[in-house]
Design a protein around this motif. Sequence first.
Motif, PDB file in Angstrom:
ATOM      1  N   GLU A 243       0.813  -1.220   0.000  1.00  0.00           N
ATOM      2  CA  GLU A 243       0.000   0.000   0.000  1.00  0.00           C
ATOM      3  C   GLU A 243       0.839   1.259   0.000  1.00  0.00           C
ATOM      4  OE1 GLU A 243      -2.658  -0.619   3.236  1.00  0.00           O
ATOM      5  OE2 GLU A 243      -3.840  -2.052   2.058  1.00  0.00           O
ATOM      6  N   ILE A 244       1.899   1.305   0.825  1.00  0.00           N
ATOM      7  CA  ILE A 244       2.615   2.583   0.894  1.00  0.00           C
ATOM      8  C   ILE A 244       3.645   2.734  -0.214  1.00  0.00           C
ATOM      9  CG2 ILE A 244       2.263   2.826   3.394  1.00  0.00           C
ATOM     10  CD1 ILE A 244       5.290   2.391   3.642  1.00  0.00           C
ATOM     11  N   LEU A 245       4.090   1.637  -0.824  1.00  0.00           N
ATOM     12  CA  LEU A 245       5.093   1.771  -1.890  1.00  0.00           C
ATOM     13  C   LEU A 245       4.459   1.824  -3.278  1.00  0.00           C
ATOM     14  CD1 LEU A 245       7.853  -0.641  -0.561  1.00  0.00           C
ATOM     15  CD2 LEU A 245       7.757   1.842  -0.376  1.00  0.00           C
ATOM     16  N   ARG A 246       3.142   1.622  -3.312  1.00  0.00           N
ATOM     17  CA  ARG A 246       2.443   1.678  -4.599  1.00  0.00           C
ATOM     18  C   ARG A 246       2.664   3.061  -5.239  1.00  0.00           C
ATOM     19  NH1 ARG A 246      -3.415   1.803  -3.505  1.00  0.00           N
ATOM     20  NH2 ARG A 246      -3.103  -0.273  -2.663  1.00  0.00           N
ATOM     21  N   PRO A 247       3.077   3.097  -6.522  1.00  0.00           N
ATOM     22  CA  PRO A 247       3.275   4.412  -7.141  1.00  0.00           C
ATOM     23  C   PRO A 247       1.951   5.165  -7.226  1.00  0.00           C
ATOM     24  CG  PRO A 247       3.505   2.628  -8.752  1.00  0.00           C
ATOM     25  CD  PRO A 247       3.352   1.979  -7.431  1.00  0.00           C
ATOM     26  N   HIS A 248       2.008   6.461  -6.933  1.00  0.00           N
ATOM     27  CA  HIS A 248       0.773   7.243  -6.904  1.00  0.00           C
ATOM     28  C   HIS A 248       0.485   7.857  -8.266  1.00  0.00           C
ATOM     29  CE1 HIS A 248       0.228   6.786  -2.650  1.00  0.00           C
ATOM     30  NE2 HIS A 248       1.507   6.995  -2.511  1.00  0.00           N
TER      31      HIS A 248
END
Lengths: 258, 213
Positions: free
Chosen positions: A253-258
Amino acid sequence: MTTHASIANAATTDPMIVMADVEKWYGGFKALSDINLSVRRGEKIVLCGPSGSGKSTLIRCINHLEAYQKGEIRVGGTRLGDDSRTIDAIRREVGMVFQHFNLFPHMTVLQNCMLAPMRAAKMSRSEAEATARRLLDRVRILEQADKYPAQLSGGQQQRVAIARALCMRPSVMLFDEPTSALDPEMVKEVLDTMIGLAEEGMTMICVTHEMGFARQVADRVIFMAGGTIVEEAPPDAFFTQPRHERTRKFLGEILRPH
Amino acid sequence: MGLGEFLFLLTGLKWTVALSAIGFVCGSVGGLAIALLRTSGVRGLERLAAGYIALFQGTPLLMQLFVVYYGLALIGLHLSAWVAVSIGFTLHASAYLGEIWRGSIDAVPRGQTEAASALNLKYTSRMKDVVLPQAIRISLPATIGFLVQLIKGTSLASIVGFTELARAGNIVSNQIFEPLLVFGIVGILYFLMCWPLSLYGSHLENRLAVASR
């Protein structure tokens, strides 16, 4: 000779912070359970986890901003109890930086940095001012010394907060989401300051989601969920081969590219 | 109305100002103590302070003055009207200022106390250097509002025979039989004290609102 070496060795591996079977309750809610953590002098720990996982609560127990109910916390050999003597002894060793900076708004930057050294460490005014100016210079904000916090940007305020904590000459620094309240363009200046501090050998526990910082600086990354420590590993292993499903989900979730 | 009568009113005005000042200054000391007890975190002390505030906010000022004036006489303490009303107003102001400042102390963000604690500042320094300077700023409009109430409230001291502005007006009015004129002047004198204070209070309130934006 052998004895000497082993004593020296024992000294450097002597843990700075020990948390043993710590439990923390808010009324009937168990905020922390089975916390076992040992931090060596000079070690850098990054604590991460979803919100409500207890990571802030954990570091706030170390300097007794929150009381814990079970287990034991030791800092530099002192066992933290509920009495003012041990709290005082431990707060002398431990500096803290907060998400919302918490600078004193009615004081200038310089006064913010001089208050505690004069009141709590009984430094003379001139000594406190010299210390404050030196540390403000180190976080590269000396030219703002006579301004009030509200006149500074968020990044500048957080650097002042770091300098203010350092003025008490702590041997451990706790960071509670120091960049979460900052505009993106100001995150780097604060992280750079923290990296500088890490390079000088400060013992640090940082609650942060800045995974770049974790990779660069941390000796260990600890993942918390539901008030317990789920996984801890050196950053390489933590990011490339997380062992637990919850860790993988969180990293996803936190490393997913935005 | 002659000059003599007018000067008599001004003497009354002087006592009104003096009584207000005593009530406010002594009440500030008492109020600070009440506010600190009320926020001490020690349950017994907090309840004690809360009870004190409730008692004085829940009863009329006039009754409080009666109780102090006649009540103290009953237990053998014969005080002059001057001392009795001073005590009465001090107790009254302590309760109201205590509650106003309790609210202001609570309005200072928790992070301020936490940062001060993390810097190893002890209670006295946390309060004196960090919390109270901010709380006093927050409380100024309400504090000035209460001061205006207190000034007007001193007129009740006339009931127990203390010759302040309202009673001076009563005396003059009974002598010259011109109540409307006399009380008109008395009213103007009160207004000239209270109105500038009220204006100053709302000025501070506006400035605070701008500062916190």
